[in-house]
Enzyme design. Structure first.
Site, PDB file in Angstrom:
ATOM      1  N   ARG A 244       0.707  -1.140  -0.248  1.00  0.00           N
ATOM      2  CA  ARG A 244       0.211   0.108  -0.138  1.00  0.00           C
ATOM      3  C   ARG A 244       0.996   1.178  -0.108  1.00  0.00           C
ATOM      4  O   ARG A 244       1.686   1.285   0.600  1.00  0.00           O
ATOM      5  CB  ARG A 244      -0.731  -0.117   1.258  1.00  0.00           C
ATOM      6  N   GLU A 273      -4.269   7.514  -5.198  1.00  0.00           N
ATOM      7  CA  GLU A 273      -4.271   6.672  -6.694  1.00  0.00           C
ATOM      8  C   GLU A 273      -5.630   7.171  -7.081  1.00  0.00           C
ATOM      9  O   GLU A 273      -6.774   7.180  -6.393  1.00  0.00           O
ATOM     10  CB  GLU A 273      -4.331   5.132  -6.093  1.00  0.00           C
ATOM     11  N   HIS A 292      -1.042   0.086  -9.844  1.00  0.00           N
ATOM     12  CA  HIS A 292      -1.651  -0.932  -8.733  1.00  0.00           C
ATOM     13  C   HIS A 292      -2.374  -2.036  -9.413  1.00  0.00           C
ATOM     14  O   HIS A 292      -3.419  -2.578  -9.351  1.00  0.00           O
ATOM     15  CB  HIS A 292      -2.882   0.067  -7.980  1.00  0.00           C
TER      16      HIS A 292
END
Length: 326
Positions: A244, A273, A292
């Site tokens: 993360r 994000e 991601h």
């Protein structure tokens, strides 16, 4: 007569799994519902197509509608999610009100491990520099001080020891690296791995060639890789983050990479994000940025669905669910 069991899921997931759900439930009456129906569901399955391009910071309308349906379901007792982490705010709110949340931890562990190793190999072999030379049609062999260092014998510090970290650890050993596992429990990670407790992280950073993050985001891990931790790493060290973004002080990381204080980074996750267009991380020659997507693969959806169906069987049988979040 008992009311039918109400299961909230996307239309696509319902079309894929309708028959298998019916087989698990047997004679038990049930109905599959979507968020547009406004039905007070008892179970919800959050498949990848529900979240789509949404992040926990920015939600697409379809994702928002599904989340609102879950939170508005007063009868909701259990949710199964496609991800391994429960740090999205909606899951935290459901947990706080007593809804059980099970994750798909382990479903994409090998895929994420492969992505992490790809980042290690790309940085170790200076592939970003070679790719830049290719775009410029410039013949640029790696010679002299630019020669890649042998991976064999290098020291990797691996933070975390869940399914993803374990898969990464095995791959690193196979490539000849020495691996120190940093984990919350003060318990040996296994043969071939050195192990230290999380409160000793700073002790092992000065000898790290690689720092790999594969741990969950918790109050204890948020911001753990701060300016002090980055300063402890050798200048030749590189960071790989497939966990993360909030684990890392991103401005401090960008400054270390820009100044050459840190040799490079493979980053799949970010403090916000999508990564803002004005982030310096996009343009740094020693950084690989991916959106991601380290866990994406064409086989992941089927593995997640098998976990959900197995947990549905367990739920109906009154058994303990797999991968229950705290």
């Amino acid at each position: 007569m008992n009311a039918p069991l109400r299961i909230l899921l996307s239309r696509a997931a319902g079309e894929r799994l309708g028959g298998e759900i019916a087989a698990v439930l047997g004679a038990r009456a049930h109905v599959l519902v979507g968020p547009e129906r406004g039905v007070d569901a008892e179970i919800a399955f959050v498949s990848r197509d529900v979240t789509g391009l949404s992040t926990k910071f920015e939600l697409q309308p379809a994702t928002q509608a599904f989340y609102e349906a879950m939170e508005g379901a007063s009868a909701l007792r259990w949710v199964h999610i496609h991800s391994a982490g429960v740090d999205r705010p909606v899951y935290q709110r459901l947990l706080a009100r007593g809804v059980r949340v099970s994750t798909s931890s382990g479903a994409n562990a090998r895929v994420v491990a492969h992505s992490a190793l790809a980042g290690v190999l790309a940085l170790a072999r200076h592939l970003p520099l070679l790719a830049a030379a290719q775009r410029e049609r410039r013949w640029a062999p790696l010679i002299g001080s630019g020669l890649p260092r042998d991976l064999d014998g290098q020291h990797a510090v691996l933070v975390g020891w869940g399914p993803i970290a374990q898969a990464i650890g095995r791959l690193l050993l196979a490539f000849g690296l020495r691996v120190t596992v940093v984990r919350q429990q003060d318990r040996a990670a296994g043969e071939g791995f050195a192990t230290v407790a999380a409160d000793r992280l700073h002790e092992v950073l000065p000898a790290a060639d690689w720092l790999l993050l594969a741990c969950p985001l918790t109050p204890a891990t948020r911001g753990m890789i701060d300016a002090r931790a980055l300063a402890l790493l050798p200048a030749h060290a590189r960071l790989v983050n497939v966990a993360r973004g909030e684990l890392v002080d991103e401005p401090a990381l960008a400054a270390a990479l820009e100044s050459g204080r840190l040799a490079g980074a493979f980053l799949d996750v970010f403090a916000h994000e999508p990564l803002p267009a004005d982030s310096p991380l996009w343009s740094l020659a020693n950084v690989i940025v991916t959106p991601h997507s380290a866990g994406f693969s064409d086989g992941n959806a089927a593995r997640v669905e098998r976990l959900f169906l197995d947990n549905l069987r367990r739920w109906c049988a009154g058994e303990e669910l797999r991968n229950l979040a705290d």
